[in-house]
Write an enzyme that holds these catalytic residues in place. Structure first.
Site, mmCIF file in Angstrom:
data_model
loop_
_atom_site.group_PDB
_atom_site.id
_atom_site.type_symbol
_atom_site.label_atom_id
_atom_site.label_comp_id
_atom_site.label_asym_id
_atom_site.label_seq_id
_atom_site.Cartn_x
_atom_site.Cartn_y
_atom_site.Cartn_z
ATOM 1 N N ARG A 265 0.820 -1.205 0.000
ATOM 2 C CA ARG A 265 0.000 0.000 0.000
ATOM 3 C C ARG A 265 0.862 1.266 0.000
ATOM 4 O O ARG A 265 1.865 1.365 0.697
ATOM 5 C CB ARG A 265 -0.894 -0.022 1.249
ATOM 6 C CG ARG A 265 -1.949 1.056 1.314
ATOM 7 C CD ARG A 265 -2.782 0.897 2.562
ATOM 8 N NE ARG A 265 -1.988 1.078 3.778
ATOM 9 C CZ ARG A 265 -2.289 0.516 4.937
ATOM 10 N NH1 ARG A 265 -3.326 -0.311 5.047
ATOM 11 N NH2 ARG A 265 -1.550 0.752 6.003
ATOM 12 N N ASP A 266 0.455 2.231 -0.811
ATOM 13 C CA ASP A 266 1.091 3.547 -0.911
ATOM 14 C C ASP A 266 2.558 3.464 -1.300
ATOM 15 O O ASP A 266 3.341 4.384 -1.014
ATOM 16 C CB ASP A 266 0.934 4.325 0.407
ATOM 17 C CG ASP A 266 1.175 5.821 0.229
ATOM 18 O OD1 ASP A 266 0.928 6.326 -0.880
ATOM 19 O OD2 ASP A 266 1.599 6.469 1.194
ATOM 20 N N CYS A 267 2.942 2.367 -1.958
ATOM 21 C CA CYS A 267 4.312 2.215 -2.460
ATOM 22 C C CYS A 267 5.357 2.503 -1.386
ATOM 23 O O CYS A 267 6.418 3.095 -1.652
ATOM 24 C CB CYS A 267 4.551 3.145 -3.655
ATOM 25 S SG CYS A 267 3.651 2.661 -5.128
#
Length: 506
Positions: A265-267
């Protein structure tokens, strides 16, 4: 006032009273297929007939030009103005105490007259939750009321008391609707939002009343992620979602929930986290969907996950294919919960997709419309109701609607997918941040930028959007990375300073 569907002939006053109290119901009428959520009125458009509607003695009921026409005979001299002596209505409506409902309909008459509209029970003492006197004219008018039921019954009535006419009168009714747990009744407010928790735990801060009134009382979206029992999906997230959706259903309000647990998630950014792997994610999203239990809910599915899948520095190769598979799986299992569940797969924001000048061409910092449409299609958007736009962003509703319209057209042209969209308006009251003195800079501030302001609270959409929603909880920080103002709290943490600034637009 329990009635069957048949139309009665005119009776004397004593016979009328006996008929109203003792008219039998057939077996089919005693146990119709009964709705609990959504549209409760049956056959409210009268396209071909008046099935499910009845008229009491003193009236005849028929379908006419796609509406219900009740011809009401003149009342006895001592009954003129006493509307309850002749009634048109429908039985077997499920009413729940404490739940919110909306009754609406079109009505006119062959002459200017009065009637009553009620939602009530059909047995003495005929208690009602809605009781309104109407002035009808020969021109169709739209009537609508939202109310909270005080009744608990499987045999509530929608009644139109049309009697007491001094001359023969035609009453025309159409588009009769009684709904609950839809956007018409409003969105459920999270009683345990970060803003409300801060208010409850704050005794002396002078901003508490202001923040509660402006933000806490309007925070209508709850986020679920790996902080919600990721390690025990079967008994954890399922229970938490079920409790939240159930609380909304009990009030007759529509809950909005965010699934935010995709692996990677969210890199790895400020909101990093998510399930450990694809198998764990599928277990989690299974339990998340099962917690809804087919009840009304709006689901925002995995903010950023689709747009970030276009960044090879974030995800590529087998991991990218696994992400498409997980999002497809999530859409599929949410769709399986039925028509009351409306899923919006996140579609990023206008700058992210179209570039800072919003031209929509590739090569200017954006993904490009065709690429975004491709990514959404690979992720199963055809099984969702639509896409969410501008989540945790600041673009004006107008900009997001322009993007939504173009994206919907691209999905239709390239993949034959019909889609709708919702817009996050939590913090877009002043639009997106631009570099002071450089209006051509476009949207450049994404982490707690100054000068932003609350947008319109959650409601039905305008300009093409199906809903305008406070998806990002106002006052929750975007993060504390180097791109954020000094002193910013960690992502998701509530800050009264940020909340206060959003209220004032500074």
């Amino acid at each position: 006032m329990r009635h069957t569907r048949r139309a009665f002939t005119a009776l004397g006053a004593s016979a009328l009273a006996a008929t109203l109290l003792t008219a039998p119901a057939t077996a089919a009428e005693r146990a119709p297929e009964q709705a609990v959520y959504g549209e409760l009125a049956r056959n409210g458009t009268f396209t071909t007939d008046t099935e499910d509607w009845w008229g009491s003695p003193g009236s005849s009921v028929e379908a006419a030009d796609g509406a219900l026409r009740a011809t009401v005979e003149p009342a006895a001299p001592d009954q003129v103005g006493q509307w309850h002596h002749t009634v048109v209505g429908q039985n077997h409506i499920r009413l729940r105490p404490g739940a919110t409902y909306t009754l609406s309909f079109d009505a006119r008459a062959s002459r200017t007259t009065k009637i009553k509209s009620t939602v009530q029970l059909g047995t003495r003492p005929y208690p009602s939750s809605l009781d309104n006197e109407l002035d009808l004219t020969t021109t169709t008018q739209r009537f609508s009321w939202t109310f909270t039921s005080s009744l608990d019954s499987d045999d509530g009535h929608i009644d139109f008391q049309v009697g007491g006419q001094d001359v023969r009168t035609d009453i025309i009714l159409d588009n009769v609707s009684l709904t609950t747990s839809t956007a018409r009744e409003g969105f459920y407010t999270d009683p345990d939002s970060t803003a409300m928790k801060w208010v409850r735990n704050t005794e002396e801060d002078p901003r508490a009343t202001k923040i509660k009134a402006a933000i806490g009382d309007h925070t209508t979206v709850k986020w679920f992620g790996n902080w919600d029992a990721d390690g025990n999906a079967a008994t954890g997230i399922r229970t938490e979602v079920s409790n939240y959706v159930g609380a909304a259903a009990a009030q007759g309000r529509l809950p909005v929930i965010v699934a935010y647990n995709i692996p990677g998630r969210d890199c790895g950014g400020a909101s990093s986290g998510g399930s450990a792997d694809a198998d764990r994610y599928k277990e989690w999203i299974d339990a998340f969907a099962q917690g809804i239990e087919g009840r009304p809910a709006v689901v925002i599915l995995e903010p950023d996950a689709v747009a970030q899948s276009s960044d090879p520095g974030c995800i590529s190769g087998e991991a990218l294919e696994a992400r498409f598979d997980m999002l497809w799986y999530a859409n599929q299992h949410l769709q399986a919960q039925g028509t009351f569940v409306q899923t919006y797969l996140d579609g990023g924001n206008a700058t992210w997709t179209l570039g800072q000048d919003l031209s929509g061409t590739d090569g200017n910092g954006g993904i490009g419309l065709k690429r975004m449409a491709y990514l959404l299609n690979r992720s199963g958007v055809s099984m969702a109701r639509g896409v969410s736009l501008g989540v945790s962003n600041f673009h004006s509703t107008e900009i997001s609607n322009q993007y939504g319209s173009r994206l919907a057209a691209q999905l239709k042209a390239d993949f034959g997918v019909d889609t709708r969209w919702v817009v996050d308006t939590a913090r877009n009251g002043n639009g997106a941040y631009v570099t002071p003195g450089v209006p051509s800079s476009g949207h450049v501030g994404f982490c707690n930028p100054a000068g932003r302001k609350l947008g319109v609270t959650s409601r039905a959409g305008t300009g093409g959007a199906e809903y305008l929603l406070w998806i990002k909880n106002p006052g929750d920080s975007d993060g504390d990375s180097a791109q954020c103002p000094a002193g910013s709290p960690s992502a998701g943490s509530f800050s009264p300073d940020l909340a206060d600034a959003l209220i004032d637009g500074r």
